[in-house]
Design an enzyme around this catalytic site. Sequence first.
Site, short mmCIF file in Angstrom:
data_model
loop_
_atom_site.label_atom_id
_atom_site.label_comp_id
_atom_site.label_asym_id
_atom_site.label_seq_id
_atom_site.Cartn_x
_atom_site.Cartn_y
_atom_site.Cartn_z
N GLU A 8 -4.08 -41.01 11.10
CA GLU A 8 -4.81 -41.72 10.04
C GLU A 8 -4.25 -43.11 9.79
OE1 GLU A 8 -5.73 -39.87 6.28
OE2 GLU A 8 -5.73 -37.89 7.21
N ASP A 80 -3.97 -36.19 8.79
CA ASP A 80 -3.08 -35.56 7.82
C ASP A 80 -3.38 -34.07 7.65
OD1 ASP A 80 -1.82 -37.94 7.48
OD2 ASP A 80 -2.68 -38.41 5.53
N ASP A 82 -4.07 -32.01 5.32
CA ASP A 82 -4.75 -31.51 4.13
C ASP A 82 -6.25 -31.47 4.39
OD1 ASP A 82 -5.35 -34.20 4.14
OD2 ASP A 82 -4.22 -34.69 2.34
N GLU A 84 -8.58 -33.39 3.32
CA GLU A 84 -9.09 -34.73 3.62
C GLU A 84 -8.84 -35.06 5.08
OE1 GLU A 84 -11.11 -37.88 1.50
OE2 GLU A 84 -10.36 -35.95 0.81
N TYR A 285 5.46 -34.33 4.19
CA TYR A 285 4.17 -34.81 3.68
C TYR A 285 4.14 -34.79 2.15
CZ TYR A 285 -0.88 -35.55 3.63
OH TYR A 285 -2.15 -36.08 3.43
N ARG A 287 1.59 -35.07 -0.09
CA ARG A 287 0.47 -34.53 -0.87
C ARG A 287 0.50 -33.01 -0.79
NH1 ARG A 287 -2.00 -39.06 1.66
NH2 ARG A 287 -2.40 -40.72 0.15
N HIS A 329 1.18 -26.56 2.43
CA HIS A 329 2.43 -26.87 3.11
C HIS A 329 3.52 -27.05 2.07
CE1 HIS A 329 -0.47 -30.26 3.02
NE2 HIS A 329 0.48 -30.83 2.33
#
Length: 677
Positions: A8, A80, A82, A84, A285, A287, A329
């Site tokens: 990303e 990523d 997640d 998104e 990560y 988020r 995660h």
Amino acid sequence: MTTLVIVESPGKVKTISSILGDGYRVMASVGHVRDLPPKELGVEPPLFQPHYEPTERGRDVLAKLKQAVAAADRVLLATDPDREGEAIAWHLADALKLKNPERIAFTAITNERVKAAVQVPRAIDMHRVKAQEARRALDRIVGYRVSPALSDRAGQPLSAGRVQSPAVRLVVDREREIANFNAVQHYGAELIFSHDAGEWRAQWDTKPHLREGEHYMLDSDLAQRAAAVRNLTVSTFEDTEIGRAPAAPFTTSTLQQAAGQRLKMKPKRAMELAQKLYEAGHITYMRTDNPNLDPAGIEDITAYARTAGLPLTDKSRRWKAKEGAQEGHEAIRPTHADVIEAGDDADQMALYRLIWQRAIASQLADANYAVRTVTLAGNADDTPATFIARGRTLIDPGWMAVYADDADDIAQEEGEEAGNSVPKLVEGASITASDGRLLTKTTKPPARFKQPTLIAELERRGIGRPSTYAAILDNITTRGYVAEDAKGFLTPSPIGMTIRDALVGRFTFVDLDYTKKLEEQLDLIAEAQADYTAVVAGAWHSLDRELGALDSAKIEAAYPCPECGKPMHRRNGSNGYFWGCSGFRDNGCKVTLPDERGKPGQRKAPPAPTGFHCTRPDCGKPLARRQGVSKPKKKGEKGRPYDFYSCTGYPKCDATYQTGEDGKPVFVASESVQSPA
């Protein structure tokens, strides 16, 4: 053989390229490459199938990626980890027409994690993609359908958002709670005792003396008598030890809160710095709503603690995640526990230090305190009075050892007990107070939110997701719905109050429980237990009913016209911003007001009569004398003084006259003087 790896963020490209080495080409999508159309709804009933088009930046990115795909033997989508990121991977696969797309994910950019992920590619998880699509569709439907209707009814531009509107509501409701708060004065008493090591204090226990229904001691005479007690008997004396466990490692929201409180960072800034630390491979990560560490993370911290001589807890610690947490995660931690400092600048290093301390401390032994508690019995003019004293002394720092350089922050959390050196006493012994004082207290209203505390409230209520908090706060402040003062306190603007009052009671999406329930529905979609179309259709039909009811609703304007009551609109004219009545077309109202820092100012008083009149044959209205200094055209320049007469019949009559030496208008047949700019 060449493998194209698409991530990303451009910030990851260099690090991942160095890890994978020859045979791999790493490129970035720079976030989303497609979105719903900017000028259309893009999600129409009955199926609500999203219609996507490349973003302006996405067109160029996709063009470059298509060339790279054509030259590659294999493509790995490493967006990523997640929802998104899952959706971005699907968009890339769809836009690039990839056959059998391969998805990889890693929660830390380290040699081990990245290489391990390359070895186990998987298919794109379409359930997670659908959950993200549902979130985007719901956001679009609420904003696209409600904002125009709300603006039409209010007569001024207003914006509604599925998550931002509840956030604005929280700030408005808190402000009104403060305004309606009735302070209560109440009382207490404190006795002071002296001994060789200094002073210690005991507090009067007011609970036995409260009348039914009372929460505070309102009898000042009784409190005064309690403060006058000097002779007491030791009723109980106890020495105990208590442990204090460390806090859980950071989730996204707790990191934003701590960064705000400890480092005075805005949530948006904290997330920008965390992103850079993640991209550089320093932290996992950022988020996440999971407060627990993976086994590998615990093992890394344990190994470091043993080497550094730090006391470990007997068994690995685990924390209960908040209700509704996805726990996709692990919590945020340093990728290598033995790296004590990391980051490219002071802000990155400060945030890394915060993350490092919290993660390392989470797996260390409790801090232990010696706690001494004594109760004293006395007599306040024939009324029995009990006083309680507690003292606490740190005897084993445990996890606090990693905060040695931040002792002041820890000390602030200890409270008054830490400084109360209660001596060893014997039960039944008599003791004399050296002094006493009446404590006069006043209840305080709830504090205004700051950005960190508003995030905590959003999380507590299940409004939004960790990845959205920074954007929510940025939206409501930059759009002027909420103002932030020099100390960081948030207050609602008149526009914010108007939006809140226009929505509450009319739309379910602004109910504080609605977003939480909807998040649960999105979770079920991600787990293949709920249907995308059914969830989105339910919200659509609910809005149908509520928009119908809005047609008959009256919405109060944030800035009503002082004459007709219609909303005032802020407009940009040739001489700058001003406010004009929106009722101009309906009722011909011509009221205008000057703009003062984004709000309507006061109307200028009518000019004083001069006794002179316009000489134009079709006018004859009174003249007004205009004196002052014009606004400078450029910064650093000074305005020009002016003094002239103008017709009060403006704009129909634009006649102006020079001021003569005698202060009177100079009436010259062909002369007309222009007003300074």
